[in-house]
Design a protein around this motif. Structure first.
Motif, mmCIF file in Angstrom:
data_model
loop_
_atom_site.group_PDB
_atom_site.id
_atom_site.type_symbol
_atom_site.label_atom_id
_atom_site.label_comp_id
_atom_site.label_asym_id
_atom_site.label_seq_id
_atom_site.Cartn_x
_atom_site.Cartn_y
_atom_site.Cartn_z
ATOM 1 N N GLN A 38 0.762 -1.284 0.187
ATOM 2 C CA GLN A 38 -0.140 -0.058 0.037
ATOM 3 C C GLN A 38 0.917 1.197 -0.047
ATOM 4 O O GLN A 38 0.580 2.291 -0.563
ATOM 5 C CB GLN A 38 -0.953 -0.049 1.208
ATOM 6 C CG GLN A 38 -1.820 1.099 1.269
ATOM 7 C CD GLN A 38 -2.835 0.944 0.167
ATOM 8 O OE1 GLN A 38 -3.539 -0.054 -0.121
ATOM 9 N NE2 GLN A 38 -3.297 2.065 -0.354
ATOM 10 N N SER A 39 1.916 1.309 0.686
ATOM 11 C CA SER A 39 2.700 2.557 0.690
ATOM 12 C C SER A 39 3.546 2.622 -0.597
ATOM 13 O O SER A 39 4.084 3.729 -0.956
ATOM 14 C CB SER A 39 3.818 2.162 1.788
ATOM 15 O OG SER A 39 4.632 1.123 1.501
ATOM 16 N N ASP A 40 3.330 1.937 -1.532
ATOM 17 C CA ASP A 40 4.004 1.988 -2.855
ATOM 18 C C ASP A 40 3.191 3.008 -3.733
ATOM 19 O O ASP A 40 3.608 3.154 -4.983
ATOM 20 C CB ASP A 40 4.327 0.762 -3.579
ATOM 21 C CG ASP A 40 5.419 0.092 -2.896
ATOM 22 O OD1 ASP A 40 6.138 0.647 -2.171
ATOM 23 O OD2 ASP A 40 5.163 -1.248 -3.029
ATOM 24 N N ASN A 41 2.046 3.571 -3.483
ATOM 25 C CA ASN A 41 1.416 4.612 -4.051
ATOM 26 C C ASN A 41 1.838 5.811 -4.274
ATOM 27 O O ASN A 41 1.568 6.632 -5.160
ATOM 28 C CB ASN A 41 0.037 5.005 -3.287
ATOM 29 C CG ASN A 41 -1.198 3.890 -3.611
ATOM 30 O OD1 ASN A 41 -1.498 3.536 -4.784
ATOM 31 N ND2 ASN A 41 -1.513 3.193 -2.552
ATOM 32 N N ASN A 42 3.180 6.195 -3.813
ATOM 33 C CA ASN A 42 3.707 7.478 -4.006
ATOM 34 C C ASN A 42 4.587 7.162 -5.320
ATOM 35 O O ASN A 42 5.200 6.248 -5.421
ATOM 36 C CB ASN A 42 4.574 7.790 -2.987
ATOM 37 C CG ASN A 42 5.709 9.051 -3.234
ATOM 38 O OD1 ASN A 42 6.817 8.852 -4.065
ATOM 39 N ND2 ASN A 42 5.420 10.008 -2.685
ATOM 40 N N SER A 43 4.293 8.024 -6.245
ATOM 41 C CA SER A 43 4.981 7.937 -7.659
ATOM 42 C C SER A 43 6.177 7.721 -7.820
ATOM 43 O O SER A 43 6.970 6.997 -8.283
ATOM 44 C CB SER A 43 4.683 8.976 -8.618
ATOM 45 O OG SER A 43 5.003 8.706 -9.794
ATOM 46 N N ALA A 44 7.299 8.719 -7.040
ATOM 47 C CA ALA A 44 8.654 8.556 -6.803
ATOM 48 C C ALA A 44 9.213 7.102 -6.348
ATOM 49 O O ALA A 44 9.929 6.588 -6.635
ATOM 50 C CB ALA A 44 9.073 9.645 -5.850
ATOM 51 N N SER A 45 8.434 6.777 -5.156
ATOM 52 C CA SER A 45 8.702 5.424 -4.651
ATOM 53 C C SER A 45 8.435 4.285 -5.606
ATOM 54 O O SER A 45 9.443 3.547 -5.683
ATOM 55 C CB SER A 45 7.905 5.106 -3.310
ATOM 56 O OG SER A 45 8.292 6.159 -2.380
ATOM 57 N N VAL A 104 -1.659 -0.668 -5.293
ATOM 58 C CA VAL A 104 -1.477 0.549 -5.863
ATOM 59 C C VAL A 104 -2.406 1.240 -6.764
ATOM 60 O O VAL A 104 -2.893 0.646 -7.686
ATOM 61 C CB VAL A 104 -0.031 0.409 -6.668
ATOM 62 C CG1 VAL A 104 0.354 1.575 -7.264
ATOM 63 C CG2 VAL A 104 1.075 -0.173 -6.019
ATOM 64 N N ASP A 105 -3.210 2.166 -6.035
ATOM 65 C CA ASP A 105 -4.353 2.855 -6.809
ATOM 66 C C ASP A 105 -3.831 4.366 -7.081
ATOM 67 O O ASP A 105 -4.670 5.134 -7.532
ATOM 68 C CB ASP A 105 -5.557 2.804 -6.159
ATOM 69 C CG ASP A 105 -5.375 3.004 -4.799
ATOM 70 O OD1 ASP A 105 -4.547 3.787 -4.285
ATOM 71 O OD2 ASP A 105 -6.789 2.659 -4.101
ATOM 72 N N GLY A 106 -2.593 4.759 -6.590
ATOM 73 C CA GLY A 106 -2.502 6.360 -6.989
ATOM 74 C C GLY A 106 -2.426 6.618 -8.289
ATOM 75 O O GLY A 106 -2.086 6.130 -9.453
ATOM 76 N N ASP A 108 -1.214 9.034 -10.040
ATOM 77 C CA ASP A 108 0.232 9.356 -10.854
ATOM 78 C C ASP A 108 0.794 7.935 -11.181
ATOM 79 O O ASP A 108 1.221 7.908 -12.302
ATOM 80 C CB ASP A 108 1.043 10.334 -9.845
ATOM 81 C CG ASP A 108 0.703 11.488 -9.495
ATOM 82 O OD1 ASP A 108 -0.167 11.935 -10.397
ATOM 83 O OD2 ASP A 108 1.116 12.175 -8.759
ATOM 84 N N VAL A 109 0.783 6.942 -10.342
ATOM 85 C CA VAL A 109 1.351 5.838 -10.524
ATOM 86 C C VAL A 109 0.618 4.995 -11.896
ATOM 87 O O VAL A 109 1.134 4.550 -12.789
ATOM 88 C CB VAL A 109 1.277 4.815 -9.406
ATOM 89 C CG1 VAL A 109 1.735 3.395 -9.801
ATOM 90 C CG2 VAL A 109 2.280 5.378 -8.201
ATOM 91 N N GLN A 110 -0.744 5.245 -11.741
ATOM 92 C CA GLN A 110 -1.670 4.793 -12.905
ATOM 93 C C GLN A 110 -1.100 5.211 -14.061
ATOM 94 O O GLN A 110 -0.979 4.816 -15.192
ATOM 95 C CB GLN A 110 -3.148 4.745 -12.692
ATOM 96 C CG GLN A 110 -3.532 3.948 -11.345
ATOM 97 C CD GLN A 110 -3.410 2.569 -11.397
ATOM 98 O OE1 GLN A 110 -3.085 1.849 -12.475
ATOM 99 N NE2 GLN A 110 -3.106 1.994 -10.332
ATOM 100 N N ASP A 111 -1.249 6.533 -14.115
ATOM 101 C CA ASP A 111 -0.786 7.273 -15.401
ATOM 102 C C ASP A 111 0.473 6.996 -15.988
ATOM 103 O O ASP A 111 0.687 6.792 -17.097
ATOM 104 C CB ASP A 111 -0.804 9.142 -15.139
ATOM 105 C CG ASP A 111 -2.190 9.508 -15.056
ATOM 106 O OD1 ASP A 111 -3.213 8.823 -15.310
ATOM 107 O OD2 ASP A 111 -2.266 10.476 -14.623
ATOM 108 N N GLY A 112 1.658 6.841 -15.118
ATOM 109 C CA GLY A 112 2.991 6.446 -15.308
ATOM 110 C C GLY A 112 2.768 4.920 -15.953
ATOM 111 O O GLY A 112 3.522 4.866 -16.973
#
Length: 189
Positions: A38-45, A104-106, A108-112
């Motif tokens: 769950q903590s991997d939602n941050n795009s940079a991480s 992972v549902d962030g 920014d992550v999905q867009d990337g």
């Protein structure tokens, strides 16, 4: 291309991936595996973990992309093309496994990820294991023939498979009625 393994918890998605990885060890394919949290939602991480996993599988990949991610404001619009250029230079097949992607549902992550999937080099293959379909352009990938889907129904035993497993592999010699009862009670499991 993308392989999507989508099924509820306990259906053997990770086991299937581990077996595939073991079977493909003899191939010329380099595989990076990332178990997500769950903590991997941050795009940079998220992208730092992806690039690091790829670098472990394919030494040299990520040497330009990783420093960009470590800057104060990682410009994903620059990082991903840089990473894709590095992956394009790899002569062998490369696999990227993202296990537990449902965590992972962030946005920014999905867009990337959508950008990555749209621009994958031909020797790159992404495998996503998830409990729910991700917010990615699956319909577009499906229409282009760039998506392989493995669903819950594909992970269950059919009647003939249950009979073969119970009678031939385990050696139980059960009649068809008993096999049907077991299959019904276990829902193919």
């Amino acid at each position: 291309s993308l392989t999507l393994i989508s099924a509820p918890a306990g259906f053997g998605k990770t086991t299937l991936l581990a077996e595939w990885l073991a079977a493909s060890a003899a191939d010329e394919r380099s595989v990076a595996w990332l178990s997500l949290e769950q903590s991997d939602n941050n795009s940079a991480s998220f992208w730092t973990y992806v690039v690091t996993a790829l670098e472990t599988a394919v030494p040299g990949v990520g040497v330009s992309a990783l420093p960009l991610l470590q800057s104060a404001q990682p410009p994903i619009e620059i990082v991903l093309p840089t990473l894709l250029n590095e992956l394009s230079a790899v002569p062998n097949d490369v696999g990227l496994v993202l296990d537990d992607y449902h965590l992972v549902d962030g946005h920014d992550v999905q867009d990337g990820m959508a950008f990555l999937l749209e621009h994958l080099p031909p020797q790159m293959h992404v495998v996503i294991s998830t409990r729910a379909d991700p917010a990615l352009p699956l319909a577009r990938l499906r229409a282009r023939g760039e998506l392989v889907e493995i669903r819950a129904a594909d992970l269950r035993f059919r009647s003939d498979e249950a009979a073969a497993y119970l009678n031939e592999v385990i050696g139980l010699d059960l009649p068809a009625g008993d096999i049907a009862a077991l299959e019904g009670r276990t829902e193919g499991w």
